[in-house]
Structure formats: C-alpha cells, structure tokens
Design an enzyme around this catalytic site. Structure first.
Site, mmCIF file in Angstrom:
data_model
loop_
_atom_site.group_PDB
_atom_site.id
_atom_site.type_symbol
_atom_site.label_atom_id
_atom_site.label_comp_id
_atom_site.label_asym_id
_atom_site.label_seq_id
_atom_site.Cartn_x
_atom_site.Cartn_y
_atom_site.Cartn_z
ATOM 1 N N THR A 33 6.666 -18.745 -38.698
ATOM 2 C CA THR A 33 6.557 -18.552 -40.148
ATOM 3 C C THR A 33 5.697 -19.648 -40.759
ATOM 4 O OG1 THR A 33 7.814 -18.147 -42.200
ATOM 5 C CG2 THR A 33 8.678 -19.836 -40.715
ATOM 6 N N TYR A 34 5.041 -19.325 -41.875
ATOM 7 C CA TYR A 34 4.205 -20.320 -42.552
ATOM 8 C C TYR A 34 4.392 -20.195 -44.060
ATOM 9 C CZ TYR A 34 0.987 -16.467 -43.516
ATOM 10 O OH TYR A 34 0.447 -15.284 -43.947
ATOM 11 N N ARG A 78 -2.415 -15.359 -35.302
ATOM 12 C CA ARG A 78 -1.571 -16.346 -35.956
ATOM 13 C C ARG A 78 -0.292 -16.532 -35.137
ATOM 14 N NH1 ARG A 78 -1.945 -17.714 -41.533
ATOM 15 N NH2 ARG A 78 -2.715 -15.826 -42.452
ATOM 16 N N ASP A 128 5.021 -23.253 -39.012
ATOM 17 C CA ASP A 128 3.662 -23.778 -38.915
ATOM 18 C C ASP A 128 3.530 -24.836 -40.007
ATOM 19 O OD1 ASP A 128 0.999 -24.339 -38.765
ATOM 20 O OD2 ASP A 128 0.321 -22.257 -38.826
ATOM 21 N N HIS A 141 5.540 -2.026 -38.575
ATOM 22 C CA HIS A 141 4.637 -3.128 -38.885
ATOM 23 C C HIS A 141 4.318 -3.090 -40.376
ATOM 24 C CE1 HIS A 141 0.807 -5.441 -38.423
ATOM 25 N NE2 HIS A 141 1.551 -6.065 -37.558
ATOM 26 N N THR A 142 5.298 -3.437 -41.204
ATOM 27 C CA THR A 142 5.088 -3.411 -42.651
ATOM 28 C C THR A 142 4.380 -4.690 -43.089
ATOM 29 O OG1 THR A 142 7.373 -4.164 -42.750
ATOM 30 C CG2 THR A 142 6.957 -1.888 -43.339
ATOM 31 N N ASP A 172 7.940 -12.363 -39.346
ATOM 32 C CA ASP A 172 8.830 -12.292 -40.519
ATOM 33 C C ASP A 172 8.478 -11.153 -41.474
ATOM 34 O OD1 ASP A 172 6.596 -13.387 -41.745
ATOM 35 O OD2 ASP A 172 7.524 -15.314 -42.222
ATOM 36 N N ASP A 173 7.351 -10.447 -41.240
ATOM 37 C CA ASP A 173 6.980 -9.413 -42.213
ATOM 38 C C ASP A 173 7.301 -7.982 -41.763
ATOM 39 O OD1 ASP A 173 5.070 -9.708 -40.265
ATOM 40 O OD2 ASP A 173 3.343 -9.658 -41.611
ATOM 41 N N GLU A 226 -0.777 -10.386 -26.463
ATOM 42 C CA GLU A 226 0.425 -9.874 -25.811
ATOM 43 C C GLU A 226 0.192 -9.793 -24.304
ATOM 44 O OE1 GLU A 226 -1.102 -8.627 -28.428
ATOM 45 O OE2 GLU A 226 0.355 -8.464 -30.070
#
Ligand SMILES: *[C@@H]1O[C@H](CO)[C@@H](O)[C@H](O)[C@H]1NC(C)=O
Length: 331
Positions: A79-80, A152, A109, A304-305, A191-192, A277
């Site tokens: 997370t950032y 990222r 991060d 994948h929102t 986190d998204d 991956e």
C-alpha cells in the site's frame, strides 16, 4: 461530527469565555481578540477530537476462536499513501475480518510506518504484521506516467516474502514469521480489488499453486485459466497469451511450504510488463500443475476494481484562502 456544526457550537462558548458579549451575538472584536478566539476554537476542536477518540469502542475481536487445524492464509497487501488509501484499506480489512485464520501482512511503500496505516491495523481486530520498504527511486512511477509502465508494489511483496522466510523485521503487529512446518497459503491482495469471502475458502487447501479467474481485468469481462478434466490446459486472456503464466496477481495463491522450500522465488523488479507474476511462479511450478479452484475456474470471486481519483479543486481553492479542510482530521 462535521466541523461546521462544531463551529456553531464552539463560537458562543469562546465568546462567553472572552467576555465579549452574550451568547449568539455577532462578534466585532479587534484582530487581537479574534486571534485569541481562533486559538481557543482550535483547542476546543482538538479536545472534541480527543474525546471522540476516547469514546471510540475498542477494536472488536474480528473472528470467533480460530480452529487451529485450518491452514492460515497470509494475505500480503502492498500500500502507498494517497487520498483514497484509508478508504481502500478499511474496505479490505472489513472483508478480511470475515475470514477465519487469516493473517494480514501489510507492506507500506514509505520510509517509516505512517500513523494512518499503524492506527488502522491496530483498530482492525485482525492478526497482522506491519512491514515498510520504500520503493527505490529508479523503480518509482514518475509523475504522470501510466500505471502499467512499471509494476507497483514489487519491493513491498518481496519484503513480505523475506519476512515469511524469517529474513526481515516487522515494524508492527506480529513480528515472528510462521513457525517452521506451519501449514498455510500466501495470497497477494492489492488494496483496490474487490474480494468475495468465498475466495479465501477456495484457496485455503492449496497444495502448490491454486488459480481462479479474475473479473474486469485485461480489457475483458474476466481473465482466467481454461480447465479441462480438472486440469489447467490454457489461459483466457487477450494480451500476450504466450507469457508463461498469463495470470493476474489476484488470480493465484501459493502454499507456504512450497514458497519456503524455494528461497530464490521472488518477484523480479526488472520483469517486462505483464511478466511480474510469471517471474515468481516460474520458480515454483509447471503451468500444467496449477490447481484450478472456484468450480474449475467457472466462478469469478475477485474483481479488479479501481477507485476513481477524487478531484480536489475546491479543496485547493479553500487552501489558498487558508480555509482548507482541517489537516488534523484523518481521511
Ligand atoms: C472439476 O472437473 C473435474 C473433471 O471434470 C470434476 O471431476 C470435478 O468434480 C470438478 N470440480 C468441481 C468443483 O466442479
């Protein structure tokens, strides 16, 4: 309590305290007294904030007593800092609260742990480990660069792998890595995304690497493994299908013992676009040995929102006038 109603309540108090007139009367005081009133207003605001904090209920125990027999799920979340960070993490933490025997490994991060993430983890009621690693300058996304240019969260996921292998120290939460021989599974959950609680039960019994479809990704309704006779025979994807593992980060989980038995298995920060991956999975398994989950990869349980970046035009305008939203209130 919204700050505007606070203002309304606090001003008369200050006016009284300063002996400037009767409650409710407009204040035409000198600049000196106005400054004093402003000073008091800030103090009162701080006091109300602290009172609200004291009144907040202690974190609820997230889960019923955990059956030790279940393999633990280690959910790794890089997370950032950004405007929507807390909203995303609250949503994810509350999904994870529905899952028994789960351990959240959050990797910031950042140079040092931030109060926002530390506070959120402490209040979450989840078992967690808090790690921090700053993405090196050369790997950082530059201003205005689209997200796909460089992946990222690579350093952060690798830091979590190092912690699982007992090679890194945590800055908060449970510091000890899983005990030797522990059963478990590792899942990389940004986190998204949006996760169904069912997904976690699908991955819990992973022996090697388990896989499933991911919704709303790669410009398709979903991407995912193609399964025949219970075996992965290919991948449904529109983009570079010849990648060794054309899978999204959210589309697989790895058994902890397998991960620990391959100390060289990690994400390659120099991997070409879309190959991150694969850079991990190539160390771990042959594509034909992937374990299909979610009814032979026919059910979508993760999406994948993406959260829209909030516009801050009015905020910037008010800030220029010195009337921006109170920076003391965490958002
Ligand atoms: C997956 O497919 C195999 C082979 O066709 C079948 O035996 C198995 O029951 C299926 N599993 C699920 C969960 O649908």
């Amino acid at each position: 309590m919204p700050s505007c109603s606070l203002m309304g309540e606090l001003m008369p108090r200050e006016v009284k305290r300063l002996g400037l007139g009767r409650t409710g009367q407009p204040c035409d005081c000198s600049p000196h007294l106005r400054a004093a009133a402003e000073h008091l207003r800030r103090k009162d605001l701080k006091i109300s904030q602290l009172q609200a904090e004291l009144g907040r209920p202690p974190p609820a125990p997230a889960q019923p007593p955990e059956p030790e027999a279940l393999p633990a799920i280690y959910v790794v979340t890089p997370t950032y800092a950004r405007l929507v960070q807390k909203a995303e993490l609250v949503r994810l933490s509350q999904t994870l609260s529905l899952v028994p025997r789960l351990h959240w490994v959050v990797v910031e991060d950042a140079e040092a742990p931030t109060p926002l993430v530390s506070g959120l983890l402490a209040a979450s009621g989840l078992r967690f480990t808090h790690l921090v690693v700053l993405t090196p300058k050369g790997q950082r996304l530059r201003e205005g660069e689209p997200g796909w240019v460089r992946p990222r969260g690579v350093e952060q996921r690798n830091r979590a792998l190092d912690w699982l292998r007992g090679k890194e120290t945590a800055v908060g939460g449970e510091r000890d890595p899983p005990p030797e021989g522990a059963r478990g599974v590792v899942y990389f959950a940004d986190d998204d995304n949006t996760y169904s609680r069912e997904l976690f039960e699908e991955m819990r019994a992973t022996r090697g690497v388990s896989v499933w479809p991911v919704g709303l990704v790669g410009g398709l309704r979903f991407e995912g493994p193609q399964v025949q006779g219970g075996q992965v025979v290919g991948f449904h994807t529109a983009w570079e299908p010849e990648r060794p593992f054309p899978l999204d980060m959210a589309g697989f989980a790895v058994s902890l013992p397998l991960l620990l038995s391959r100390p060289g298995a990690r994400f390659d920060p120099t991997a070409p676009r879309g190959h991150l991956e694969s850079s991990l999975l190539s160390h771990l398994i042959d594509p034909k040995d992937l374990e299909p989950r979610a009814s032979n990869c026919t059910r979508v349980l993760v999406w994948h929102t993406r959260t829209e970046k909030p516009k801050m035009k009015q905020e910037e305008q008010l800030q220029r006038l010195g009337r921006g939203s109170d920076p003391g209130i965490e958002v």
